[in-house]
Design a protein around this motif. Structure first.
Motif, PDB file in Angstrom:
ATOM      1  N   GLN A 160      25.485   7.419  25.374  1.00  0.00           N
ATOM      2  CA  GLN A 160      25.968   6.800  26.605  1.00  0.00           C
ATOM      3  C   GLN A 160      26.326   5.335  26.392  1.00  0.00           C
ATOM      4  O   GLN A 160      27.344   4.851  26.906  1.00  0.00           O
ATOM      5  N   ILE A 161      25.510   4.625  25.617  1.00  0.00           N
ATOM      6  CA  ILE A 161      25.796   3.219  25.335  1.00  0.00           C
ATOM      7  C   ILE A 161      27.104   3.090  24.569  1.00  0.00           C
ATOM      8  O   ILE A 161      27.957   2.257  24.894  1.00  0.00           O
ATOM      9  N   LEU A 162      27.282   3.930  23.546  1.00  0.00           N
ATOM     10  CA  LEU A 162      28.512   3.870  22.760  1.00  0.00           C
ATOM     11  C   LEU A 162      29.733   4.197  23.613  1.00  0.00           C
ATOM     12  O   LEU A 162      30.792   3.580  23.467  1.00  0.00           O
ATOM     13  N   GLU A 163      29.602   5.149  24.532  1.00  0.00           N
ATOM     14  CA  GLU A 163      30.710   5.488  25.415  1.00  0.00           C
ATOM     15  C   GLU A 163      31.063   4.316  26.327  1.00  0.00           C
ATOM     16  O   GLU A 163      32.242   4.046  26.566  1.00  0.00           O
ATOM     17  N   CYS A 164      30.063   3.606  26.808  1.00  0.00           N
ATOM     18  CA  CYS A 164      30.315   2.429  27.649  1.00  0.00           C
ATOM     19  C   CYS A 164      31.094   1.375  26.881  1.00  0.00           C
ATOM     20  O   CYS A 164      32.037   0.779  27.393  1.00  0.00           O
ATOM     21  N   PHE A 165      30.693   1.131  25.629  1.00  0.00           N
ATOM     22  CA  PHE A 165      31.403   0.154  24.821  1.00  0.00           C
ATOM     23  C   PHE A 165      32.820   0.613  24.534  1.00  0.00           C
ATOM     24  O   PHE A 165      33.745  -0.197  24.516  1.00  0.00           O
ATOM     25  N   SER A 166      33.033   1.896  24.324  1.00  0.00           N
ATOM     26  CA  SER A 166      34.370   2.425  24.068  1.00  0.00           C
ATOM     27  C   SER A 166      35.263   2.215  25.280  1.00  0.00           C
ATOM     28  O   SER A 166      36.417   1.808  25.143  1.00  0.00           O
ATOM     29  N   ARG A 167      34.749   2.472  26.461  1.00  0.00           N
ATOM     30  CA  ARG A 167      35.541   2.282  27.684  1.00  0.00           C
ATOM     31  C   ARG A 167      35.865   0.798  27.868  1.00  0.00           C
ATOM     32  O   ARG A 167      36.983   0.439  28.229  1.00  0.00           O
ATOM     33  N   ASP A 168      34.886  -0.072  27.625  1.00  0.00           N
ATOM     34  CA  ASP A 168      35.084  -1.504  27.782  1.00  0.00           C
ATOM     35  C   ASP A 168      36.156  -2.001  26.812  1.00  0.00           C
ATOM     36  O   ASP A 168      37.043  -2.765  27.170  1.00  0.00           O
TER      37      ASP A 168
END
Length: 44
Positions: A30-38
């Protein structure tokens, strides 16, 4: 994201790396997905 927030996320990430199991893995994803979206928002 401010530098303070980045440092806090890195600190939490490092603590999370010490944990094992499916819940810890799900949080990392989930953290990695947040960074990818950002990152994608900044590139657009």
């Amino acid at each position: 994201m401010t530098v303070e927030k980045q440092r806090e996320v890195i600190r939490l990430w490092n603590e999370l790396r010490k944990l094992e199991g499916p819940a810890a893995e799900e949080l990392r994803i989930q953290i990695l997905e947040c960074f990818s979206r950002d990152k994608a928002k900044r590139a657009a």
